[in-house]
Design an enzyme around this catalytic site. Structure first.
Site, short mmCIF file in Angstrom:
data_model
loop_
_atom_site.label_atom_id
_atom_site.label_comp_id
_atom_site.label_asym_id
_atom_site.label_seq_id
_atom_site.Cartn_x
_atom_site.Cartn_y
_atom_site.Cartn_z
N ASP A 1 36.79 57.88 -26.96
CA ASP A 1 36.77 59.05 -26.07
C ASP A 1 35.86 58.85 -24.87
O ASP A 1 35.12 57.87 -24.79
CB ASP A 1 36.35 60.31 -26.86
CG ASP A 1 35.16 60.05 -27.79
OD1 ASP A 1 34.46 59.04 -27.61
OD2 ASP A 1 34.93 60.87 -28.69
N GLU B 1 38.15 68.44 -32.01
CA GLU B 1 37.41 69.61 -32.47
C GLU B 1 38.22 70.40 -33.50
O GLU B 1 39.43 70.19 -33.62
CB GLU B 1 37.08 70.49 -31.26
CG GLU B 1 36.17 69.83 -30.23
CD GLU B 1 34.72 69.70 -30.68
OE1 GLU B 1 34.47 69.55 -31.88
OE2 GLU B 1 33.83 69.76 -29.80
N HIS C 1 34.19 66.92 -36.78
CA HIS C 1 35.18 66.30 -35.88
C HIS C 1 35.06 64.78 -35.85
O HIS C 1 33.98 64.23 -36.07
CB HIS C 1 35.12 66.90 -34.46
CG HIS C 1 33.93 66.51 -33.65
ND1 HIS C 1 33.03 67.43 -33.15
CD2 HIS C 1 33.48 65.30 -33.22
CE1 HIS C 1 32.10 66.80 -32.45
NE2 HIS C 1 32.35 65.51 -32.48
N ASP D 1 30.37 69.49 -37.00
CA ASP D 1 31.45 70.41 -37.39
C ASP D 1 32.64 69.65 -38.00
O ASP D 1 33.72 70.21 -38.16
CB ASP D 1 31.91 71.25 -36.19
CG ASP D 1 32.46 70.41 -35.04
OD1 ASP D 1 32.52 69.16 -35.18
OD2 ASP D 1 32.83 70.98 -34.00
C1 GLP Z 1 30.42 62.87 -30.29
C2 GLP Z 1 31.43 61.73 -30.30
C3 GLP Z 1 31.83 61.36 -31.73
C4 GLP Z 1 30.58 61.17 -32.57
C5 GLP Z 1 29.77 62.43 -32.59
C6 GLP Z 1 28.52 62.34 -33.45
O1 GLP Z 1 31.04 64.09 -30.51
N1 GLP Z 1 32.60 62.04 -29.57
O2 GLP Z 1 32.61 60.18 -31.71
O3 GLP Z 1 30.96 60.80 -33.88
O4 GLP Z 1 29.38 62.71 -31.25
O5 GLP Z 1 27.50 61.71 -32.76
P1 GLP Z 1 26.14 61.23 -33.41
O6 GLP Z 1 26.45 59.93 -34.06
O7 GLP Z 1 25.20 61.07 -32.26
O8 GLP Z 1 25.71 62.26 -34.37
#
Ligand code: GLP
Length: 267
Positions: free
Chosen positions: A67, A143, A138, A136
């Site tokens: 993404d 989402e 995702h 959440d």
């Molecule tokens: C963002 C990214 C996800 C990732 C999430 C959690 O939303 N798009 O791909 O898994 O953050 O991030 P973190 O690893 O910093 O908790």
């Protein structure tokens, strides 16, 4: 789903790197699906170490990231392209022309999303997709409420995600509200998924993902429909799992089998 519970984020990173490195060695032209966020940072550090110290060769690897924020140029320190370059690509011998991150400044997002899907297919599909998880539940930026068959497209971020990700920006108002993201359906087509989670704040999302019902409200739960998912989580993220003892027993049995210590009755 195979569930590996490690003691902390360091061991999660090392354990995850074993899967990625084994694939790169076995199939030097493999296609990796990559993720951003704090969670995979340890994995990238370990892969960089393996490249430097053991010659792990990424020269023929292709990558596709999950993404990108809409509106950020690749040079913006919070863009996912910049993240990948500074935390991983610049430190290994991957050909950066073979690294793909959705373009958050594409002129026509629909066309760009279709092109991204087409490129993945042209490369033969993703062999291994690395995934983190949002608090959440995702995956990528799918989402709650995202279709479980969704493809790469624009997605509006929830206020929870904007809040979670605000820690990387100077001011919360700077966090983009829109992102281009692979869909759940795109992710499910990867040959293998490697889901990583660390910390107590991920415990509920991990429980719902692994042991809850499959629901579009927790898009990571769609991974239950995939035939080859390895979840590597630390003790804290595993806190709410009911079957954690069983997952441990499975890993012990696997190790016994591999080391030849498994005993057949009657021997
Ligand atoms: C963002 C990214 C996800 C990732 C999430 C959690 O939303 N798009 O791909 O898994 O953050 O991030 P973190 O690893 O910093 O908790």
């Amino acid at each position: 789903m195979r569930v590996i519970v490690e003691s902390d984020s360091e061991t999660v990173a090392r354990s995850a790197a074993v899967f990625v490195a084994a694939l790169v060695r076995k199939k030097p032209t493999c296609v990796l699906g990559l993720a951003t966020g704090g969670t995979p940072l340890g994995l990238y550090r370990e892969l960089i170490r393996l490249h430097r110290e053991e010659g792990l060769d990424f020269s023929r690897v292709t990558s596709f990231n999950l993404d990108e924020y809409v509106g950020l140029p690749p040079t913006h320190p919070q863009s996912y392209r910049y993240f990948m370059k500074s935390n991983f690509f610049d430190h290994i011998n991957i050909d950066q022309r073979n690294t793909h991150v959705p373009d958050g400044r594409a002129e026509d997002f629909e066309e760009h999303a279709e092109e991204y899907e087409r490129r993945i297919k042209e490369e033969g599909g993703i062999d291994l997709q690395v995934l983190g998880i949002g608090s959440d539940g995702h995956i990528a930026f799918n989402e709650p409420g995202s279709s479980l068959g969704s493809r790469t497209r624009l997605k509006t971020l929830t206020s929870e995600t904007v809040r979670d990700n605000a820690r990387f920006f100077d001011k919360p108002e700077e966090v983009p509200r829109l992102a281009l993201t692979m869909g759940v359906g795109t992710i499910l087509e990867s040959r293998r998924c490697l889901l990583l989670a660390c910390g107590k704040h991920k415990a509920e999302a991990i429980r719902a993902t692994i042991e809850g019902p499959v629901t579009a409200q927790i898009t990571a739960s769609a991974l239950q429909l995939h035939r080859d998912v390895v979840a590597v989580v630390d003790e804290e993220a595993a806190t709410n799992l009911w079957r954690r003892d069983y997952y441990r027993e499975v890993e012990q049995a696997q190790q016994a089998l591999q080391s030849g210590k498994f005993k057949f009755l009657g021997q």
